[in-house]
Design a protein around this motif. Structure first.
Motif, PDB file in Angstrom:
ATOM      1  N   VAL A  52      50.909   0.541  58.352  1.00 47.57           N
ATOM      2  CA  VAL A  52      51.747  -0.163  57.292  1.00 47.57           C
ATOM      3  C   VAL A  52      51.400   0.647  55.793  1.00 47.57           C
ATOM      4  O   VAL A  52      52.372   0.706  55.195  1.00 47.57           O
ATOM      5  N   ARG A 106      53.606   3.016  53.184  1.00 43.96           N
ATOM      6  CA  ARG A 106      54.024   3.125  51.307  1.00 43.96           C
ATOM      7  C   ARG A 106      53.127   4.417  50.800  1.00 43.96           C
ATOM      8  O   ARG A 106      52.888   4.379  49.579  1.00 43.96           O
ATOM      9  N   ARG A 156      49.030  -6.200  60.615  1.00 42.28           N
ATOM     10  CA  ARG A 156      50.233  -6.024  59.978  1.00 42.28           C
ATOM     11  C   ARG A 156      50.544  -7.218  59.233  1.00 42.28           C
ATOM     12  O   ARG A 156      50.861  -7.061  57.670  1.00 42.28           O
ATOM     13  N   GLU A 158      50.803  -6.516  54.839  1.00 46.45           N
ATOM     14  CA  GLU A 158      51.900  -6.984  54.286  1.00 46.45           C
ATOM     15  C   GLU A 158      51.639  -7.827  53.323  1.00 46.45           C
ATOM     16  O   GLU A 158      52.145  -7.887  52.052  1.00 46.45           O
ATOM     17  N   PHE A 196      50.133  -5.874  50.313  1.00 42.11           N
ATOM     18  CA  PHE A 196      50.971  -5.007  49.474  1.00 42.11           C
ATOM     19  C   PHE A 196      51.922  -6.066  48.567  1.00 42.11           C
ATOM     20  O   PHE A 196      52.564  -5.717  47.484  1.00 42.11           O
ATOM     21  N   GLN A 197      52.144  -7.542  49.142  1.00 40.32           N
ATOM     22  CA  GLN A 197      53.011  -8.092  48.481  1.00 40.32           C
ATOM     23  C   GLN A 197      52.440  -8.657  46.856  1.00 40.32           C
ATOM     24  O   GLN A 197      52.910  -8.739  46.083  1.00 40.32           O
TER      25      GLN A 197
END
Length: 352
Positions: free
Chosen positions: A99, A103, A310, A314, A317-318
């Protein structure tokens, strides 16, 4: 010194930006603009600077560059796991890396070996390196040492176990229900003498799995017997010894619920050494490599490690993207995989 002339190297092992500038015949500020991706630099100058950097073997200090940027980001996150060599930790790390790679973010990983002091030291070391966020499988029961860092803007998500004394996001498995499913499966096969081998209950996941074991026995009106319960540090050797002691009892168990993958492997080794792998049933918590090709295959309660990793990445990163919603805990379901060992009936192999 004329343009294109190699500057004398100092005693430092790494080439500097000043040396790149001298070789390319430009100002240091121009080299900085090139490596920071400023679009207004003349393409010919960009090519000259990069050629000089390649010739010298120069690599920019990304951490220092990030500290000069407005957002202060380093494009790195830290990850703290129990043991990077453990199949669960390895799969979790790989998923987070996948993941992060999408980015352009690098993951720095360290193991804590269920040591709370090491957890704190490693977390501090990663924060000191200005990682943008942390993904943590905690070892200790107190994560309040991270409050200051959290308030300073370091985002963090906990995996496998929730944080204690710290309000933070978490991703966990349904450990209690997974254990209930495992024990119920053995009860369905006619077993009433079901042993428990697991990690220390001071570890939250182990505690939830032990709760599930006891709950399943209670619902089935099977008396709890401390004689066939062993809580040992996770590891093959300890599990081998514990399993051997169980099977030497005057009234040995007919089935084993092993609630951690290394414990499962150790118990399996003991069963095979004693020639009982086709007689004593076994369901383990956590899958592991090659479990499906053994004879019999090892039935397990499998965690969806990829979904956990995951979800954790996620969520992190949010938060890094500015999400300020209330913290939450995501619970990922487990599933029973029947391969043979858990389907051995109390009277012997079951032929459905």
């Amino acid at each position: 010194m004329t343009q294109g002339e190699m500057p004398p190297r100092s005693t430092r092992s790494r080439p500097t930006m000043r040396e790149v500038a001298a070789l390319a015949g430009v100002a240091i500020k121009t080299v900085s603009r090139v490596f920071n991706g400023v679009p207004t630099v003349d393409p010919a100058i960009v090519a000259r600077v990069r050629e000089a950097a390649d010739q010298l073997g120069y690599r920019p200090n990304l951490t220092a560059s990030s500290l000069r940027r407005g957002d202060g980001r380093t494009a790195t996150i830290g990850m703290i796991v129990e043991d990077a060599a453990n199949p669960f930790s390895a799969a979790l790390t790989r998923t987070v890396e996948n993941v992060a790679r999408e980015r352009g973010v690098l993951v720095l990983v360290g193991s804590v070996d269920e040591n709370p002091s090491r957890e704190r030291e490693l977390a501090q070391a990663l924060v000191d390196r200005r990682v943008d966020g942390l993904v943590i499988v905690p070892a200790g029961r107190d994560q309040s040492y991270l409050i200051t860092e959290q308030r300073s803007g370091t985002c963090m998500v906990f995996v496998d176990r929730e944080a204690n004394l710290l309000d933070a996001d978490a991703v966990v498995s349904n450990n209690r229900q997974g254990a209930v499913t495992a024990v119920n499966h053995l009860i369905t096969g006619g077993h009433r003498r079901i042993a428990y081998l697991g990690d220390r209950v001071s570890i939250p996941t182990a505690a939830r799995r032990f709760e599930g074991y006891r709950h399943a026995l209670e619902v089935a009106h099977i008396p709890y017997d401390e004689e066939i319960v062993h809580q040992v540090p996770a590891g093959e050797k300890a599990a081998v010894a514990a399993t051997e002691r169980l099977l030497e009892l005057p009234d040995p168990p007919t089935a084993l619920f092993t609630s951690q993958n290394l414990v499962t492997i150790g118990a399996l080794r003991a069963l095979r050494d004693l020639g009982l792998q086709n007689t004593v049933a076994q369901v383990g918590f956590d899958d592991f490599p090659l479990a499906d090709i053994l004879s019999p295959g090892i039935s397990v309660i499998a965690q969806d490690v990829e979904a956990m990793g995951r979800a954790a990445a996620e969520m992190l990163f949010q938060r890094l993207d500015g999400d300020e919603s209330p913290t939450r805990t995501v619970t990922v379901p487990t599933r029973l995989i029947e391969r043979g060992s858990g389907e051995i009936a109390a009277e012997g192999p079951r032929h459905d």
